[in-house]
Design an enzyme around this catalytic site. Structure first.
Site: not given
Ligand code: NAP
Length: 516
Positions: A215, A421, A189, A324, A423, A200, A269, A218, A318, A290
């Site tokens: 997980k 995005e 997440t 997202c 963001f 969810r 992402s 961090e 918000r 998601e």
């Molecule tokens: P992210 O960088 O993809 O990180 C999401 C999760 O994945 C974090 O727990 C992250 O860990 C982990 N992660 C990163 N690299 C990984 C890998 N190689 N293997 C396994 N897990 C890994 O996204 P974010 O920056 O936290 O969140 C923003 C993004 O989420 C935006 O693009 C947003 O649109 C999207 N989002 C989508 C929804 C939806 O419902 N569609 C809802 C909310 C957010 P660490 O943080 O510990 O590095």
């Protein structure tokens, strides 16, 4: 910390959860006091949860959790990796055998108890979210209610995982369809909803008999750990819910490569989602994704201006633009463009920026420095291609990662602000002439999560909302997420749905029995 300040923290902590502080208090001192009080509360945990035990990383490595509004260190949490994840998977696998055998009514009762505890600790959970994520307390409390609602909804839905009886093709046969839990689920997440993105997933998973390894990001693990502590207090057996955090790629690889993990559910992402999708192929796992959005918010000439301004404001700003489903492109029809730009900018100008614990603040900091740099580079790109910043456009005088709520006009489709995005708290306004043109611009993206339209024309409402290639469409409304409706994207915004009666389908296998 000095002895005097420690003493003060203790005095203040006795006033939690309803904390009223003298206005002379600086933001940083106030936040330190809240952090100190939370650390003494019964929900504060700063270790991973494996098999019902709170544990550190095997090599003792830790990682800091910071308050984005002040930079203060809130806690150190274990920096876990492959080994701890394997232990968590084994615990979840073991617990699956008994948890999945409980009756639906028994699992429902555990979830209901968990929901009650989440709600009775709403204030502390909200404070924890504001502290580690930065969103204003009012919004954080809203997230607690929203996040908890998934546990309540799936406590009820647990009892309605119905199968089917199919008329047989042979007289001596009876054909049954059963729904069974997929098994151990790995849930990864993001930081922008530290509680709701977990509930969810965990709500429906536990409801139908799965066990989970979560997980969290961090950047925001403390809310996840507090929620897990409350799950234990609710009596949910050890191993049913496990939490590991730290080295994301290592944890991800351990979950992907384990044949005991039968499903990965991910919010984050698109780039990481694609990696997980490729990785899940090795063990042919079920997958829910998601991912990122690029939400268009279309304001037609026939819209009610006040409704459009209010709805766009809510959809865009918000969580300081860090969701997202945040409006990423505001498409405004020619006839209302100038009026909308003026009224919208006035409304944006009134948004109070500051630390999330200050009364009246509606815009907190961005999550980290990288997020601010991304926003800056997108705004610079737009300016260099002819867009005009009519409000904001730079870092806020508060420093840290605060950014001014910003409105940019004359944005065109080729600019980064319209393609990806942002963001962050930047609203790019694009101009269009016809309905067809608006639909074309809106759909001209690989993303397809949320879209919004503002119009008073009923026929247009149906025509446009059905022509938009998006999983969710808000009509004359900027906030549309609820636990009772299916949430999810089309195209590269993801796979599967969360929430609602459809959400549980992601966690069950459809099994067919032919009985002679
Ligand atoms: P992210 O960088 O993809 O990180 C999401 C999760 O994945 C974090 O727990 C992250 O860990 C982990 N992660 C990163 N690299 C990984 C890998 N190689 N293997 C396994 N897990 C890994 O996204 P974010 O920056 O936290 O969140 C923003 C993004 O989420 C935006 O693009 C947003 O649109 C999207 N989002 C989508 C929804 C939806 O419902 N569609 C809802 C909310 C957010 P660490 O943080 O510990 O590095």
């Amino acid at each position: 910390m000095t002895v005097a300040r420690l003493a003060l923290c203790k005095i203040l902590s006795s006033h939690l959860p309803r904390l009223h502080l003298p206005s002379a208090f600086s933001s940083a001192s106030r936040q330190m006091s809240i952090a100190a009080a939370l650390k003494n509360s019964s929900i504060f945990r700063s270790q991973g949860l494996i098999g019902g035990n709170w544990i550190g990383s095997h090599d003792g490595k830790t990682i800091q959790v910071n308050n984005p509004a002040t930079g203060e260190i809130i806690a150190d949490v274990p920096f876990m990796g492959r080994q701890e994840t394997s232990d968590a998977i084994s615990s979840a696998y073991q617990a699956f055998h008994s948890w999945s055998k409980l009756t639906a009514a028994e699992r429902s009762k555990y979830l209901r108890k968990w929901y009650d505890l989440l709600m009775s600790h709403k204030e502390e959970l909200g404070q924890l979210i504001t502290l580690e994520q930065g969103k204003p307390l009012k919004e954080a409390l809203g997230e607690v209610g929203y996040g908890a609602s998934f546990i309540e909804f799936f406590a009820e839905e647990a009892k309605r995982v119905y199968g089917d009886i199919i008329p047989a093709t042979l007289n001596d046969r009876r054909l049954f369809v059963l729904k069974q839990p997929v098994g151990v689920v790995g849930a990864i997440t993001p930081w922008n909803f530290p509680l709701a993105m977990i509930t969810r997933k965990v709500g429906p998973a536990l409801a139908c008999g799965c066990t989970v390894v979560v997980k969290p990001s961090e950047l925001t693990p403390l809310t996840a750990l507090a929620a897990a502590e409350l799950a234990l207090q609710a009596g949910i057996p050890p191993g049913v819910l496990n939490v590991v955090m730290g080295n994301a790629p290592e944890i991800g690889d351990a979950l992907l490569s384990s044949s005991q993990v039968r499903k990965i559910t991910f919010t984050g992402s698109t780039a990481v989602g694609k990696k997980l999708m490729a990785g899940a192929a090795g063990t042919v796992k079920r997958l829910s994704l998601e991912l990122g959005g690029n939400a268009p918010c279309i304001v037609f000439d026939d819209a009610d201006l006040d409704v459009a301004v209010k709805g766009t404001l809510a959809a865009k700003f918000r969580n300081s633009g860090q969701t997202c489903v945040c409006a990423n492109r505001v498409l405004v029809q020619d006839g209302i463009y100038e009026k909308f730009a003026e009224a919208f900018s006035k409304a944006v100008q009134n948004l109070q920026v500051g630390d999330g614990f200050t009364e009246g603040v509606v815009q907190g900091p961005l999550i980290n420095e990288a997020a601010v740099q991304k926003v800056e580079s997108f705004v610079q790109d737009a300016i260099s291609k002819g867009a005009k910043v009519i409000l904001g456009g730079k870092r806020h005088s508060l420093g840290m990662t605060f950014y001014e709520p910003t409105v940019v006009t004359d944005v065109r489709s080729e600019m980064l602000l319209a393609r990806e995005e942002v963001f962050g708290p930047v609203a790019p306004l694009l101009r269009f002439k016809t309905e067809d043109e608006a639909i074309h611009i809106a759909n001209d993206t690989n993303a397809g999560l949320a879209a919004y339209i503002f119009t008073n024309n009923v026929q247009r409402t149906w025509r446009v909302s059905e022509a938009l290639e998006y999983g969710l469409v808000g009509v004359n409304e900027g906030i549309i997420s609820t636990e009772v409706a299916p949430f999810g994207g089309v195209k590269q915004s993801g796979l599967g749905r969360e929430g609602s009666k459809y959400g549980i389908d992601e966690y069950v296998e459809v099994i067919f029995d032919a009985v002679n």
